[in-house]
Design an enzyme around this catalytic site. Structure first.
Site, short mmCIF file in Angstrom:
data_model
loop_
_atom_site.label_atom_id
_atom_site.label_comp_id
_atom_site.label_asym_id
_atom_site.label_seq_id
_atom_site.Cartn_x
_atom_site.Cartn_y
_atom_site.Cartn_z
N ASP A 38 143.58 40.25 5.86
CA ASP A 38 143.26 41.74 5.60
C ASP A 38 144.42 42.47 4.78
O ASP A 38 145.57 41.63 4.92
CB ASP A 38 143.49 42.55 6.99
CG ASP A 38 142.97 43.95 7.18
OD1 ASP A 38 142.34 44.13 5.97
OD2 ASP A 38 143.26 44.75 8.08
N HIS A 55 141.61 41.44 -4.05
CA HIS A 55 140.73 40.60 -3.70
C HIS A 55 140.87 39.13 -4.47
O HIS A 55 140.72 38.18 -3.72
CB HIS A 55 139.05 40.99 -3.66
CG HIS A 55 138.95 42.15 -2.92
ND1 HIS A 55 139.32 42.11 -1.56
CD2 HIS A 55 138.39 43.48 -3.04
CE1 HIS A 55 138.55 43.26 -0.96
NE2 HIS A 55 138.27 43.98 -1.95
N LEU A 149 139.91 18.18 7.01
CA LEU A 149 139.82 19.80 7.37
C LEU A 149 138.40 20.50 7.35
O LEU A 149 137.77 20.27 6.44
CB LEU A 149 140.87 20.31 6.70
CG LEU A 149 140.80 22.23 6.85
CD1 LEU A 149 141.40 22.40 8.44
CD2 LEU A 149 141.48 22.71 5.92
#
Length: 258
Positions: A38, A55, A149
């Site tokens: 955020d 972004h 991962l």
């Protein structure tokens, strides 16, 4: 007011001193870390830049943190990339956000393959633009044999929608007579969720100073440890991840026991 008081207490529970990777690796590492990324828009606004710039910078941080999480031995990294509520944003911003997965996965895919990272997506991907969906499907397909991962993107994801859909499917099984109501357990419900192949998160990180879950993995976070920071996502660094893990390592996880 109460949120701020509680947050201050959380922040005071660990030392602001820096941690090294070597120090953190001396103690158990959370297997599954989830992050609510955020603050991209606020980061851009502080710099008099368009929200798209925030972004874009946030996307660069995803790359950096994914690489570092892999180095730490974190097994699963779940990132809240786009929620079912984000469609309410201005069309120009949504259009840009829908281009980011394509840009990220196209440029980063060779490195993900080399680093043995497996891409996974949870959310209603059928509602995504074709170009976004194709990029996601390509990344999943080309990393499906990787064993390192798991990079799990929550894309067009909302936990209430996820749970609602799970309940509907369970109800159909009951209606068909293939599942008895009394046989419905927490394990059964979990098996109908989008995370059915993943363990619940051990640690949730949320950036930008907000203290809420924003419809993210509500069922799965029941016993997850939370760590909140005022740092905006584009400013999030490897050191912040080490701090969050250090706090996690200090927690006494009793899962309802004594």
């Amino acid at each position: 007011m109460f949120n701020k008081i509680w947050k201050n207490k959380v922040e005071e529970s660990f030392s602001p001193t820096s941690y090294t990777k070597e120090e953190i690796l001396q103690n158990p590492i959370p297997k599954h870390v989830a992050i609510i990324m955020d603050g991209n828009g606020r980061w851009a606004k502080k710099r008099a830049l368009p929200r798209a710039a925030g972004h874009y910078e946030g996307m660069q941080v995803v790359r950096k943190i994914t690489r570092f999480a892999n180095e730490l031995g974190i097994q699963i990294l779940s990132l809240y990339a786009f929620s079912t509520e984000n469609w309410k944003r201005p069309k120009s911003e949504v259009d840009y956000l829908m281009k980011l997965p394509e840009q990220f996965l196209t440029t980063f895919l060779p490195e993900l393959i080399e680093e043995n990272v497996k891409v996974r997506v949870m959310g209603h991907t059928e509602q995504l633009p074709d170009h976004t969906r194709r990029a996601v499907e390509k990344a999943i397909r080309e990393t499906e044999k990787n064993t390192g991962l798991i990079l799990n993107f929550a894309l067009n994801y909302g936990s209430r929608a996820e749970i609602t859909y799970a309940v509907q499917r369970i109800a159909k099984e009951v209606q068909k007579g293939t599942l008895a109501p009394e046989a419905i357990t927490e394990k059964i419900i979990s098996s109908y969720l989008m995370t059915k192949e993943l363990p619940d998160p051990d640690l949730l990180i949320r950036t930008s100073g907000e203290i809420r879950l924003s419809n993210f993995m509500l069922w799965q976070l029941a016993y997850t440890e939370f760590w909140f920071t005022d740092v905006l996502w584009p400013d999030f660094t490897e050191q912040h991840l080490l701090e969050a893990i250090a706090v996690f390592q200090q927690r006494d996880r009793r899962f309802g026991g004594v």
